[in-house]
Enzyme design. Structure first.
Site, mmCIF file in Angstrom:
data_model
loop_
_atom_site.group_PDB
_atom_site.id
_atom_site.type_symbol
_atom_site.label_atom_id
_atom_site.label_comp_id
_atom_site.label_asym_id
_atom_site.label_seq_id
_atom_site.Cartn_x
_atom_site.Cartn_y
_atom_site.Cartn_z
ATOM 1 N N LYS B 21 7.670 2.904 10.968
ATOM 2 C CA LYS B 21 8.361 4.023 11.805
ATOM 3 C C LYS B 21 8.912 3.445 13.226
ATOM 4 O O LYS B 21 9.905 3.515 13.816
ATOM 5 C CB LYS B 21 7.304 5.001 12.311
ATOM 6 C CG LYS B 21 7.705 6.464 12.627
ATOM 7 C CD LYS B 21 6.779 7.336 12.764
ATOM 8 C CE LYS B 21 6.318 7.854 11.528
ATOM 9 N NZ LYS B 21 5.081 8.927 11.655
ATOM 10 N N ARG B 92 2.023 8.981 16.999
ATOM 11 C CA ARG B 92 2.166 9.038 15.467
ATOM 12 C C ARG B 92 1.894 7.761 15.014
ATOM 13 O O ARG B 92 2.256 6.519 15.428
ATOM 14 C CB ARG B 92 3.493 9.219 15.176
ATOM 15 C CG ARG B 92 4.039 10.630 15.308
ATOM 16 C CD ARG B 92 5.687 10.576 14.980
ATOM 17 N NE ARG B 92 6.210 11.673 15.693
ATOM 18 C CZ ARG B 92 6.967 12.695 14.880
ATOM 19 N NH1 ARG B 92 7.038 12.532 13.553
ATOM 20 N NH2 ARG B 92 7.414 13.592 15.467
ATOM 21 N N GLY B 101 2.417 11.881 5.204
ATOM 22 C CA GLY B 101 1.320 13.081 5.195
ATOM 23 C C GLY B 101 -0.154 12.321 5.108
ATOM 24 O O GLY B 101 -0.956 13.234 5.317
ATOM 25 N N MET B 103 -1.253 9.975 7.576
ATOM 26 C CA MET B 103 -1.849 9.595 8.781
ATOM 27 C C MET B 103 -1.575 10.556 9.608
ATOM 28 O O MET B 103 -1.123 11.631 9.350
ATOM 29 C CB MET B 103 -1.282 8.126 9.388
ATOM 30 C CG MET B 103 -1.211 7.213 8.350
ATOM 31 S SD MET B 103 -2.974 6.551 8.152
ATOM 32 C CE MET B 103 -3.442 5.865 9.640
ATOM 33 N N ARG B 335 13.766 6.337 7.723
ATOM 34 C CA ARG B 335 13.105 5.480 6.689
ATOM 35 C C ARG B 335 13.697 5.797 5.708
ATOM 36 O O ARG B 335 14.570 6.740 5.366
ATOM 37 C CB ARG B 335 11.904 5.972 6.673
ATOM 38 C CG ARG B 335 11.414 7.466 5.989
ATOM 39 C CD ARG B 335 9.998 7.737 6.096
ATOM 40 N NE ARG B 335 9.903 9.377 5.758
ATOM 41 C CZ ARG B 335 8.868 10.011 5.917
ATOM 42 N NH1 ARG B 335 7.648 9.596 6.571
ATOM 43 N NH2 ARG B 335 8.610 10.971 5.528
ATOM 44 N N HIS B 451 4.883 18.536 1.917
ATOM 45 C CA HIS B 451 4.005 17.665 1.589
ATOM 46 C C HIS B 451 3.977 17.747 -0.204
ATOM 47 O O HIS B 451 4.350 16.763 -0.901
ATOM 48 C CB HIS B 451 2.686 18.160 1.928
ATOM 49 C CG HIS B 451 1.656 17.067 1.509
ATOM 50 N ND1 HIS B 451 0.744 17.482 0.235
ATOM 51 C CD2 HIS B 451 1.055 15.979 1.751
ATOM 52 C CE1 HIS B 451 0.276 16.286 0.103
ATOM 53 N NE2 HIS B 451 0.104 15.557 1.164
ATOM 54 N N SER B 754 0.086 -12.036 -30.968
ATOM 55 C CA SER B 754 0.179 -10.913 -30.060
ATOM 56 C C SER B 754 -0.934 -10.385 -29.270
ATOM 57 O O SER B 754 -2.252 -10.240 -30.073
ATOM 58 C CB SER B 754 0.391 -9.748 -30.997
ATOM 59 O OG SER B 754 1.270 -8.469 -30.451
ATOM 60 N N THR B 757 -3.925 -6.287 -25.588
ATOM 61 C CA THR B 757 -4.460 -6.213 -24.190
ATOM 62 C C THR B 757 -5.230 -5.033 -24.013
ATOM 63 O O THR B 757 -6.172 -5.239 -23.038
ATOM 64 C CB THR B 757 -3.405 -6.525 -23.063
ATOM 65 O OG1 THR B 757 -2.297 -5.421 -23.235
ATOM 66 C CG2 THR B 757 -2.678 -7.616 -23.061
ATOM 67 N N CYS B 821 1.075 -6.668 -27.289
ATOM 68 C CA CYS B 821 1.352 -5.256 -27.906
ATOM 69 C C CYS B 821 0.319 -4.253 -27.285
ATOM 70 O O CYS B 821 0.327 -3.402 -27.963
ATOM 71 C CB CYS B 821 1.285 -5.439 -29.302
ATOM 72 S SG CYS B 821 -0.304 -5.669 -30.108
ATOM 73 N N TYR B 841 7.878 -11.967 -25.760
ATOM 74 C CA TYR B 841 8.262 -10.659 -25.724
ATOM 75 C C TYR B 841 7.097 -9.807 -25.515
ATOM 76 O O TYR B 841 6.020 -10.272 -25.366
ATOM 77 C CB TYR B 841 8.780 -10.126 -26.961
ATOM 78 C CG TYR B 841 7.697 -10.013 -28.153
ATOM 79 C CD1 TYR B 841 7.091 -9.105 -28.484
ATOM 80 C CD2 TYR B 841 7.467 -11.268 -28.978
ATOM 81 C CE1 TYR B 841 5.984 -9.134 -29.506
ATOM 82 C CE2 TYR B 841 6.552 -11.157 -30.040
ATOM 83 C CZ TYR B 841 5.753 -9.980 -30.280
ATOM 84 O OH TYR B 841 4.644 -9.978 -31.189
#
Lengths: 864, 864
Positions: B21, B92, B101, B103, B335, B451, B754, B757, B821, B841
């Site tokens: 800001k 501000r 919204g 702060m 902004r 908001h 592969s 995860t 994958c 990939y």
């Protein structure tokens, strides 16, 4: 270099090439012991054969040349066919590491129909000649041609019935001749043929020995004893001598010291008029060698002299096989004798004291993993009831369990958590996995050197063998001990130290450690660098651990205190609390309990560190199981208060509790529990200090995976420190792979890491100890896992994580203290690993403190 | 360097120091836009304050000097007290990253009782003066003194009742004066005091803004938007201008393009005779800016001109706040505007086409994680029922769910798996976590920039706001939409694209991707190096994935086929088979099913790779749950055949199924299943080849942890290859930490890895996605975990394991193909990681293919 060497021309060749048996035969030959001549096909020949599936070039020419030399040396012809005795040979495997009972042997090889006649004529004993032939055809049929042993046994039994003979030796030459004919037909019915050509016999036998390297029994044995698979076996071909030529012949096994107790002096067994297989197979029960002292003192002295000289040469207790042929002693094999853990300790200590070996070598000779068995339970002779039967004390220690009549049942029952005692007529290599899992082994037949005895001693499983009063009925799944009948599943007790067998459960008393063990561990102390602590949850455990040499407690599982029947209602009250008041009251009660527990532990370990792990398990472990409550609800049997419990159990239920809401996760969400535990420890510490004692508690946070968890738990801990104006060392468990991988950012926050290798192993591999029974036994059989990673630290992965955490933890905080508090802390090879990666200490269950102490010294010696 | 800078003297200072800001105000000031004068306290001042808990030395002197300069520039006195208008300021917060919204803001600061008089006299509007004071006391009371807003609101409501006033603006000066007195007493009753000294006001306000950096709402926002905690906020102090001086005054918000659709041109809202807070808080509903075109074309053109110039300067769509004071336009803030994912794509594409930014920059401006929401369901206007009510289309997309009336209920119901729509009078920052978890948001009040609207767009949650026909009764947990009543829990539907709200469940249709998205992804293609595949189990999914740009299937979960109702009886038959015949029949049936499935998938992906994972879950997943059967048994309701099922379920039961008997473990113990699956795939492949097609299947072995597992599974696979005379590429999942750590010895055996995860994350951290609900929300709130590791790849630990496996896998086999994958394959930051570590990939669920494609290009651009 060739593929084949005569025993007498092996100068400079080692065990790796000749195998243990070949090497020993070569040594004995060169030292002038009476060894029948022979030669060895090397392990290299075996590996070449297994790779190609065929003999390597030149091998067979070398074998022929060696057989010709044997003919020249003995003056006999291979296969006979001329005048005089035919040259017969034994063919035996011999791997670089002794594998008793695992590999296959063929005796009397070279016998042909012509040879039998010649043998009968030359010895004047046609019965002996036909019995030798009968044995050859049977062994060859089983081992080389793969015919089931049962078929031969059935024919043999029938022959005995027909002849009205009670024992094998009562069969006449013509009975045996007829039996050989039936054996041949049995073989032909299976589409195979027993070769009459001695060279074909030899070739088949050598192939069979080579191939037996890969049979399932051999693989199992190697897995259990951690022998690599790519070594191969040598084959020893040796001129036969005969222990079954009459009462001036015989066969036996000798030890230079007692393999059960370690006591110095000749020990062993002898069986007149028999071949070696009769002893090893346990089919006939031999006499103690001691008896020869009176019946044949000359022979006894000769054997005792051989025993002493062999031990002096090989610098270890020897287990040797011999045959007496018409009064003349021949040595067929010698090797370092298997021994009980107790004997191993005594022999190592006494040989060091005799000056035969250095103390350091004595330390290295004892398998540290066996030491806890020295503390194994015994049956107090004063308080024991009358024995139901008695047999040979084959492997010391006492056991109580459900009788099971085969190995498969043993595995299945033990897999369900039942203690079992394996009861068999005699054991064979097929029984190995059942023997491994049994609490005790009981056999009807066999001597101190039978398969059951040797294997049980090696495994450290208590065993009583050769119990004549034992008879089994496998169809009806029952057995008798003298007058009494038992069904499979009945509880029996046995004492492998005394040989006694009892009906029902007999009270066991704890074992004592003994002076030799004490001496050995004293020698170990100056060598080890690793500290040794114990995992203990009660003052009694702590005192016991301290007696056994623990230098502190590396793991107090505080939840074990919570499970006490007096306390669990308060734990439940805490979990179910609906108001602050209820919660506070439960916490106050638990505080008082924990404070008293900590007082006791710290008092028992006065002056030594005591690492207290904060609450670890998920809360639902303190509540009744979900399934149980759901069943009650469905049956309409839920007690009034239980509906609330069920609701809470449902709410806390987890699909994978191992990965759940526990450890630091629980402590951060329920910080009042963390606060209570820390306050109880601080309060106990302060009280003891005021009494002038020296309590040294340490706090340990479980199951962390991020530095933030540690910081946030520390915030609560520090508040308690401030309140008590007392600070304690604080550490974390490293038991998730993540914690190990980010150890560098956790280390600056704490004083120590304790590797919880139990959980770390389970998470790294993705297995659950509770569930692995579905596949782990098969995995170990098939060597999918080289070892059981829950027993022995998996160095490749779990070990690698440890190394990362050690390196990066120490880099971030050089004075970080590092230890292991998983079960691996009491396993010898894992202790070696801990030494190598530079940990400060290991912590193990109290009995395993002995293992850790010795293994730590061994690791230091091995590294120096 | 100092702590404080005037807007006009910030040359060379950046956003990090001035906050977003402050930086924008400084830029606008220097560019000659009409900005009221003011100054900025830097983020460094904030950090220094938060560290010390006190203002750093010199700060306050600098503030005093700046206020004096403001007095000089405006000709007013701070606090007034002399003649003319008093100098009032706004205070501000302004962090380097926009946190709308989150702060706190205070307006009219500097007003004192004397100042009110002066203000009333100078403006001739005593009502305005007292209202300004009333707002100050209220805001200051709430924000600085921590008094609950509710108290002030109650007093305000009572004042309105007493005065017979309907709206705030109907209160007279004396009503307001009385109200201020009541406010003061409310504050004093809480033991606090509202300061009359303007300097004390300023000091309190600055402290409050600094400290608000650490309030829980701000922390939540930062967590959700992944903003670091150690940045701090700047504070902007600016001379007040007033939009509430009469009808020639007003306040508004403008956008240089439509933030919902991306359409170019001025867009925004304007509220006459109001202060900015009235718009942002959504208390009064403003008018579209468009209306000014007719009512005040001069002002409209001026604002449109400002919008265009701001966008040209800042090179992005701008969201600016302005106030009109007696006809004069002032800019208070600008902004980069928050925008819907749809608008983000359109704006980026159009700005690139206009030449305002490069195409590469356009690619980087879109958050790849939001793209799947572009495909979000819509309500087909042709088939929609009549709407129950209508409001502003604040955030596009349609949603169906159970209405919940507060954020806490939203979290709790959604935690139990229920889709919820959050229905509120208006939203506040306290509602953030409930909004995040809701399928849709519905509010009674507020405009497109309220908001609720701003936050919902940012989160990509569909929202309809400002629904005048909506009224809530929070006590009775009910609400009305026009004539119709609803209870909490009733199902409603909403369309955030049209602003319509419906009773009950309305059928949703799938979203379409749109031309802008298509263009953007086309631009992305040449940049990305990573391949993108999809996880898909059905031909329909596969076709959809192909349309969305997937270059293959990276994961076919064969068990998903098993769960089909037509098939599961045969899976159960296989598990329960007692004879070989039963087993064979079940396998034959399953073979036929699987073969047909594979045909369909391979046909849909003709010419592209299809990676088929062999059976992964434990067998008990295919049987009824243990608890259910146990309940039936307890209740005596077990059907005749179920006793056998129960026995099998008990036998297969696992404490931790995640770590259990599944994947390769199961395939090795039940190789007939492995054989059947491979044969089905080979048979399908052969059939398609015979049809002239180009099927490219690959086989993948799940859950390995040792190379031996791979070898032993491969032995079975190779038999099938030989049988079909057809070989396929074979790879393994790397989803246990151990597999990653021994990747170097697995790599030589396979064609590809592969990374699974999902499981790898759960094992590495020791968490279970099914159970983490007990602690994960708290962990994320307290930042114990920086991110949810099941959503975004945990680079420190899981990522490190990947790196090890990539490095050592490639070293052992340079042509090894590598992919992900797990769900992370469709998460933007995780895709960046995949790019950085050099994978070939990623594979993601079909919609997330879009994310993967864009993120892969962004990663390549970021690296170049």
């Amino acid at each position: 270099m060739g593929w084949v060497y005569a025993f007498s021309e092996t100068e400079g060749l080692g065990k790796e090439l000749l195998g243990g048996k070949g090497f020993a035969l070569a040594e004995m030959t060169r030292l002038g012991f009476p060894v029948p001549p022979g030669f060895t096909l090397t392990t290299e020949a075996c590996r070449a054969y297994l790779e190609r599936g065929a003999f390597p070039e030149g091998l067979w020419d070398e074998v022929r040349a060696q057989v010709e030399r044997l003919e020249a040396a003995t003056g006999k012809r291979f296969g006979g066919g001329g005048e005089g005795l035919p040259l017969l040979v034994s063919v035996r495997s011999g791997a670089p590491v002794s594998m008793p009972g695992m590999m296959d042997t063929i005796l009397n090889l070279g016998l042909t129909p012509d040879g039998v006649q010649a043998l009968a004529e030359a010895t004047g004993q046609p019965r002996f000649a036909w019995d030798s032939y009968r044995r050859l055809v049977q062994m060859y049929g089983e081992v080389v041609l793969g015919i089931e042993a049962e078929g031969f046994e059935r024919l043999l039994d029938r022959a005995k019935v027909l002849a009205g003979a009670e024992r094998d030796v009562d069969l006449s030459a013509s009975d045996l001749e007829r039996l050989v004919g039936e054996y041949r037909r049995l073989i032909e019915a299976a589409g195979r043929r027993f070769p009459d050509d001695p060279w074909q016999q030899l070739e088949g036998a050598v192939r069979a020995v080579f191939e037996s390297w890969n049979n399932p029994r051999a693989r199992t044995y190697r897995r259990l004893y951690e022998i690599p698979d790519d070594v191969g076996t040598a084959v020893n071909v040796q001129a036969m001598v005969f222990g079954n030529l009459g009462d001036d012949s015989g066969t036996g096994v000798g030890f230079s010291r007692n393999p059960a107790t370690g006591e110095k002096g000749l020990y062993g067994e002898y069986l007149k008029n028999a071949q070696g297989e009769d002893v090893v197979a346990g089919v006939r029960t031999p006499q103690p060698l001691e008896r020869l002292r009176e019946s044949d003192p000359g022979l006894y002295d000769e054997i005792a002299d051989v025993a002493a000289r062999l031990e002096a040469h090989f610098r270890d207790m020897q287990d040797f096989e011999f045959t007496v042929e018409r009064g003349r002693l021949y040595l067929l094999q010698t090797r370092a004798g298997k021994r009980t853990p107790e004997a191993a300790v005594r022999i190592a200590v006494e040989m060091a004291e005799e000056g035969a070996i250095a103390r350091e070598e004595a330390l290295l000779r004892v398998d540290a993993n066996t030491l806890p068995s020295l503390l194994r339970a015994r049956i107090d002779p004063e308080r024991a009831p009358e024995a139901a039967a008695e047999g040979l004390p084959a492997s010391p220690g006492a056991a109580v369990g459900h009788a099971v009549l085969d190995a498969e049942t043993a595995e299945s029952w033990a897999g369900r958590g039942l203690p079992v005692i394996l009861v068999r007529p005699e054991t064979t290599p097929e029984d190995i996995s059942g023997m491994y899992i049994a609490r005790g082994i009981l056999t009807a037949r066999g001597g101190m050197t039978s398969h059951a005895a040797v294997v049980a001693r090696g495994m450290g499983v208590p065993a009583v063998v050769g119990v004549a009063a034992l008879s089994l009925n496998l169809e009806e799944r029952s057995f008798r001990l003298g007058e009494r009948s038992f069904k499979e599943g009945d509880v029996i007790s046995l004492d492998g130290t005394t040989g006694k067998v009892f009906a029902g459960e007999v009270a066991l008393s704890e074992g004592g450690s003994g002076e030799y063990l004490h001496r050995l561990l004293e020698w170990a102390e100056p060598h080890r660098r690793l500290g040794v602590r114990a995992n203990a949850d009660t003052p009694a455990d702590a005192r016991r651990a301290r007696e056994l040499g623990a230098e502190g407690i590396g793991l107090v599982r505080t939840e074990h205190m919570f499970f006490d029947p007096e306390r669990i209602p308060w734990v439940r009250a805490l979990i179910l609390a609906e108001t602050e008041k209820e919660e506070r009251e439960a916490l106050e009660r638990l505080f008082a309990f924990q404070r008293a527990d900590f007082m006791g532990l710290l008092e028992a370990m006065d002056g030594l560190p005591v690492t207290v792990r904060l609450l670890d398990p998920p809360l639902h472990e303190f509540l009744p199981p979900l399934v149980e409550l759901e069943r009650k609800e469905a049956a309409g049997e839920l007690a009034p208060g239980e509906a609330k419990v069920l609701a809470q159990v449902r709410q806390l239920h987890e699909v994978n509790p191992m990965l759940g809401f526990r450890g630091v996760r629980l402590l951060l969400v329920r910080p009042e529990i963390l606060r209570m535990q820390v306050a109880a420890l601080l309060s106990a510490t302060r009280a003891l200090r005021e009494q002038g004692r020296d309590p040294r508690p340490e706090l340990m946070i479980p199951l962390v995976s991020t530095p933030e968890e540690v910081e946030q738990a520390l915030a609560v801990v520090r508040e308690a420190f401030a309140e008590f104006d007392l600070e304690l060392p604080v550490g974390t468990m490293i038991e998730t792979p993540r914690a190990a991988l980010v150890a560098g950012s956790i280390a600056p926050l704490v004083d120590f890491f304790s590797f919880g290798t139990n959980d770390l192993t389970q998470l790294t591999i993705g297995i659950s100890r509770d569930d692995a029974g579905h596949f782990l036994p098969r995995y170990l059989d098939a060597r999918t896992f080289a070892h059981d990673p829950t027993e022995r630290l998996d160095e490749a992965a779990v070990g690698r994580l440890l190394e990362i955490a050690v390196r990066e933890g120490r880099a971030a905080r050089p004075d970080l203290k590092l230890g292991i508090c998983g079960e691996h802390g009491g396993e010898a090879r894992s202790v070696h690993f801990a030494h190598r990666v530079g940990l400060d200490y290991v912590s193990a269950s109290p009995f395993r403190v002995l293992t850790a102490r010795l293994a730590a010294a061994q690791a230091a010696l091995a590294a120096s």
